[in-house]
Design an enzyme around this catalytic site. Structure first.
Site, mmCIF file in Angstrom:
data_model
loop_
_atom_site.group_PDB
_atom_site.id
_atom_site.type_symbol
_atom_site.label_atom_id
_atom_site.label_comp_id
_atom_site.label_asym_id
_atom_site.label_seq_id
_atom_site.Cartn_x
_atom_site.Cartn_y
_atom_site.Cartn_z
ATOM 1 N N LYS A 197 8.144 21.066 50.224
ATOM 2 C CA LYS A 197 7.986 22.508 50.308
ATOM 3 C C LYS A 197 6.793 21.891 48.696
ATOM 4 O O LYS A 197 7.276 21.658 47.971
ATOM 5 C CB LYS A 197 8.187 23.964 49.750
ATOM 6 C CG LYS A 197 9.053 23.507 48.670
ATOM 7 C CD LYS A 197 9.906 25.034 48.733
ATOM 8 C CE LYS A 197 11.109 25.109 47.647
ATOM 9 N NZ LYS A 197 11.704 26.283 47.009
ATOM 10 N N TYR A 233 -5.115 20.069 17.232
ATOM 11 C CA TYR A 233 -5.508 21.635 17.165
ATOM 12 C C TYR A 233 -4.226 22.400 16.636
ATOM 13 O O TYR A 233 -3.442 22.467 16.762
ATOM 14 C CB TYR A 233 -5.973 22.876 18.638
ATOM 15 C CG TYR A 233 -6.695 21.977 19.318
ATOM 16 C CD1 TYR A 233 -8.042 22.455 18.500
ATOM 17 C CD2 TYR A 233 -7.273 21.597 20.329
ATOM 18 C CE1 TYR A 233 -9.454 22.036 19.071
ATOM 19 C CE2 TYR A 233 -7.553 21.211 21.499
ATOM 20 C CZ TYR A 233 -8.799 21.752 20.347
ATOM 21 O OH TYR A 233 -10.107 21.262 21.093
#
Length: 345
Positions: A32, A242
């Protein structure tokens, strides 16, 4: 460009390990979510499995239309009545975990079903009475292929709740003559009593341990790598990235790597999270941005622009990255984005 390399030899090695661990059980390989991010079609083609499991009907159809002839089980079952005809047309087995799903079977589209009973995870599963009733008197169109449940605590060795679930499952199945399955990756490793007729490993197939620490018996099937696009020196006291989350304590070299959260590398990884360049580990320095991240190289370095940085793979287990950052190792490969180039070897 970020690249995810899928090593099918490693996959086959892990399948062999699983078969040795559960020699008397058949193997239903869970593919899956695009085989946990590795590539569903490539994984299925490479695997010596007796059957496959997917989460949803559309995944099963994709696998069947690619030419896969082995049994395919849809673990969530059909989500709406219209999917029953699709399951029948594409010869998909479906899990039945609600009475509503049981009511969708009909004479016009016979479908094989695995009945799922609730044993203590309290997620999906029929109550024991309904489970036994459907097993002994299935509705028209339902052909019972097996009986199943799911272990919720098997990733913790010795958790007593696993034994409770096994006892509940055994009692629920008493006298019902169908194949049984309850073992996921954790149950396969920890609890031989859970192996039964079928085992359903997922993350273990791809060389990732469900237990949190890398296992030497496994081989990682994915290498996630990206190029170093700049090497520069920063002075003591300078910040990187950042928000200035990393501050150099001395004059050091840093490498800027062309991988970020836009590729699926987690934005939340901590300073010091390892990356591998030229066979040596270095630590992430500063916030991961959308397209890049940085790592500290030390006072001197031989790293150059164009070198490859391994974010996880052989030599740097995915479990190490996940563990340092308190992340679920299942998440990392499955969240890679479409701009990551895929290679299968």
């Amino acid at each position: 460009m970020v690249v995810a390399r899928f090593d099918t030899d490693a996959l086959r090695h892990n399948v062999a390990f699983i078969r040795e661990r559960a020699p008397n059980s058949r193997l239903m390989a869970v593919v899956k979510a695009n085989a946990y991010g590795h590539g569903m079609l490539a994984a299925a083609r490479a695997m010596d499995a007796d059957a496959f499991a997917v989460a949803r009907v559309d995944e099963g159809i994709r696998l069947r239309e690619a030419g896969e002839l082995r049994p395919i089980l849809v673990l969530e079952g059909c989500q709406q009545p219209s999917e029953m005809s699709l399951a029948s047309r594409h010869v998909l087995q479906v899990v039945v975990h609600t009475t509503c799903q049981a009511g969708w079977f009909g004479e016009g589209f016979p479908v094989e079903a695995w009945l799922k009973v609730e044993t203590g995870m309290h997620r999906l599963g029929l109550d024991v009475g309904t489970f036994r009733r459907l097993a002994t008197a299935p509705p028209v169109g339902m052909r019972v292929a097996g009986l199943m449940s799911h272990l919720g605590f098997a990733n913790e060795a010795g958790d007593p709740r696993t034994e409770v679930q096994l006892a509940v499952f055994d009692e629920a199945c008493e006298g019902l003559d169908y194949p049984r399955s309850i073992a996921n990756s954790g149950g396969l490793l920890h609890t031989s009593d859970a192996h039964l007729d079928w085992v359903r490993p997922g993350i273990l197939l791809y060389g990732v341990s469900p237990l949190g620490e890398a296992m030497p018996e496994l081989r990682p099937a994915m290498t996630l790598a990206a190029p170093v696009i700049s090497v520069k020196q920063v002075r003591a006291g300078d910040t990187v990235g950042y928000g200035g989350r990393y501050r150099a304590r001395r004059d050091v070299w840093i490498a800027i790597i062309a991988a970020g959260y836009g590729d699926g590398y987690p934005a939340t990884v901590k300073n010091g999270t390892p990356v591998l360049i030229r066979g040596r580990r270095y630590g992430i320095a500063g916030a991961v941005s959308m397209d890049m991240c940085c790592c500290e190289l030390g006072l001197e370095t031989s790293v150059k622009e164009g070198d490859e940085a391994v974010l996880w793979g052989p030599g740097l287990p995915l479990e190490d990255v996940a563990g340092m950052n308190e992340l679920n190792p299942y998440v990392l490969p499955t969240q890679l984005t479409s701009r990551v180039r895929r290679e299968t070897h």
